[in-house]
Design an enzyme around this catalytic site. Structure first.
Site, PDB file in Angstrom:
ATOM      1  N   LEU A 173      -7.864  -1.988   7.214  1.00 22.39           N
ATOM      2  CA  LEU A 173      -6.930  -3.143   7.429  1.00 22.39           C
ATOM      3  C   LEU A 173      -6.154  -2.999   8.782  1.00 22.39           C
ATOM      4  CD1 LEU A 173      -5.397  -5.883   7.098  1.00 22.39           C
ATOM      5  CD2 LEU A 173      -4.334  -4.472   5.273  1.00 22.39           C
ATOM      6  N   SER A 174      -6.048  -3.678   9.622  1.00 24.36           N
ATOM      7  CA  SER A 174      -4.908  -3.558  10.592  1.00 24.36           C
ATOM      8  C   SER A 174      -5.030  -2.122  11.298  1.00 24.36           C
ATOM      9  CB  SER A 174      -3.663  -3.767   9.887  1.00 24.36           C
ATOM     10  OG  SER A 174      -2.599  -3.877  11.007  1.00 24.36           O
ATOM     11  N   ALA A 175      -4.130  -1.345  11.231  1.00 27.76           N
ATOM     12  CA  ALA A 175      -4.048  -0.004  11.771  1.00 27.76           C
ATOM     13  C   ALA A 175      -5.455   0.730  11.384  1.00 27.76           C
ATOM     14  CB  ALA A 175      -2.940   0.963  11.821  1.00 27.76           C
TER      15      ALA A 175
END
Length: 428
Positions: A173-175
């Site tokens: 997720l995300s980073a």
């Protein structure tokens, strides 16, 4: 997911203000009532103990070369069979391995479908907000930093924990989603498939600010994007991992445009155009799914666009077969993305995107590990090691082998193919 921080957390009330009337002490009964009220207020704001939270993850120390200085944790379902598949899970900023395990819902499907979960965890000494350093050239290249550490975790799961490293997958997720792009691009021979949630194309930060890549995003042709992946592992001829892309319509941190650029990157790698072969919607919230098929009919790339929610991982709390996870900060009550992701990996019965069944001529048993004993000069000459600054490093694990000369001898073990570790005491 900003590289040097993460979005500000919503402010939380600490409860009603306390006011005293007059100077007298409260009567005993009043004190008891007041204490009870305070206890009730405290209970409202205390951490919730959830029956469905993942068990404490098992930390793994000394998992091998760790140039990125990451932590490794493992979740192993009860009675996990030998040679089970392994899924690497990468958390977002301001999170850790346990938070991701507790809320993403992956452990539910590991239990149901019998695969091992490896959670890589960032440390605050690497990044103040515990974001994976996907934007740093020292961490997003093959054989370096955090990318090399995560690759070593897969090798350790294969060699020491009983998993099947030839059936490895990665999601985040995300980073962690961008780091998933990094792993699929730099180690395409290691991962059969991956799922990027709220991520960006690999190589976007070559010439662009990380913030520009996130919002408003960067335009590139499919071939330009594909070249950046090919350049991450020159000479690699494939096959390329299968890719699932998840994006939210209302994400203002990593805008949905990035999903289109990721699609362009991975369809081009697979030799496909950018028009979907199949389109449908997924329950319970009409997530729009476009699929791009390989010549054998398997799903090579798919794009899932989730309505309504913002920057985070879609979950759908509940005990239903297609439900999972917990709705909390950066985990939105929407759709159980982990159900569809593990299905895309081919790890659930009747999954929508299983890997093609091997032909009778293909063996499903991993080949026996090979061992090579030679001096450092010969190991480099044979392509089993590399040299830098007068020192020699095992290819794949990047373990230091000493000076580049004929006087230093090591035994290297090759497992899986193309990945070498120093095994002076563990090879015949």
């Amino acid at each position: 997911m900003p590289p040097y921080g993460s979005p500000a957390q919503p402010s939380r009330s600490t409860g009603p203000s306390r006011h005293r009337r007059g100077r007298g002490r409260l009567p005993v009964l009043g004190s008891l009532v007041f204490a009870a009220v305070l206890a009730a207020i405290a209970a409202l704001f205390a951490p919730v103990s959830r029956a469905d939270a993942a068990p404490a993850l098992e930390p793994v120390a000394n998992f091998g070369a760790n140039p990125g200085a990451l932590n490794m944790y493992v979740y192993k379902p009860a009675s996990l069979p030998d040679n089970a598949p392994v899924v690497v899970a990468l958390h977002g900023c301001k999170q850790n391995a346990q938070i991701y395990a507790d809320n993403a819902g992956l452990t539910k499907f590991a239990d149901r479908n019998q695969f091992m979960l490896v959670f890589a965890e960032q440390t605050q000494s690497n990044n103040w907000d515990k974001c994976f350093n996907w934007f740093q050239p020292t961490d997003n290249k093959r054989g370096q930093g955090e990318a090399a550490s995560i690759r070593q975790m897969v090798a350790h799961a294969d060699q020491s924990l009983g998993a099947d490293g030839s059936r490895a997958y990665v999601t985040g997720l995300s980073a962690g989603g961008v780091m998933t792009s990094v792993m699929l691009s730099t180690y395409p021979e290691v991962f059969k498939a991956g799922a990027v949630v709220a991520g960006i194309p690999y190589g976007c930060t070559d010439g662009n600010s990380p913030f520009t890549c996130m919002n408003p995003g960067v335009d590139g042709t499919p071939e330009e994007w594909a070249k950046r992946v090919r350049d991450a592992h020159p000479g690699y001829q494939g096959p390329w991992p299968r890719m699932a892309i998840w994006a939210a319509d209302n994400d203002t941190k990593v805008v949905p445009k990035n999903a289109d650029e990721l699609r362009d990157q991975w369809t081009a790698l697979h030799g496909l155009d950018q028009e979907p072969d199949k389109s449908d919607t997924l329950p319970p919230n009409d997530t729009r799914r476009d699929q791009y098929l390989a010549q054998d009919g398997s799903v090579a790339v798919e794009v899932n666009k989730v309505p309504v929610i913002g920057h985070g991982l879609p979950v759908d709390p509940g005990s239903g077969e297609q439900q999972c996870g917990t709705a909390t900060t950066y985990f939105f009550d929407s759709i159980c993305s982990s159900y569809w992701i593990t299905g895309f990996f081919g790890l659930s019965e009747g999954s929508p995107g299983p890997d093609p069944t091997p032909t009778p001529s293909q063996s499903t048993t991993p080949p026996a590990a090979a061992c090579f004993t030679a001096n450092n000069y010969e190991q480099v000459k044979a392509g089993r090691a590399t040299t830098s600054g007068g020192y020699v490093y095992a290819k794949g694990s990047e373990q230091e082998m000493g000076l580049y000369n004929t006087a230093t001898t090591h035994t290297l073990k090759e497992s899986p193919t193309g990945y070498f570790t120093i095994s002076d005491d563990r090879c015949p």
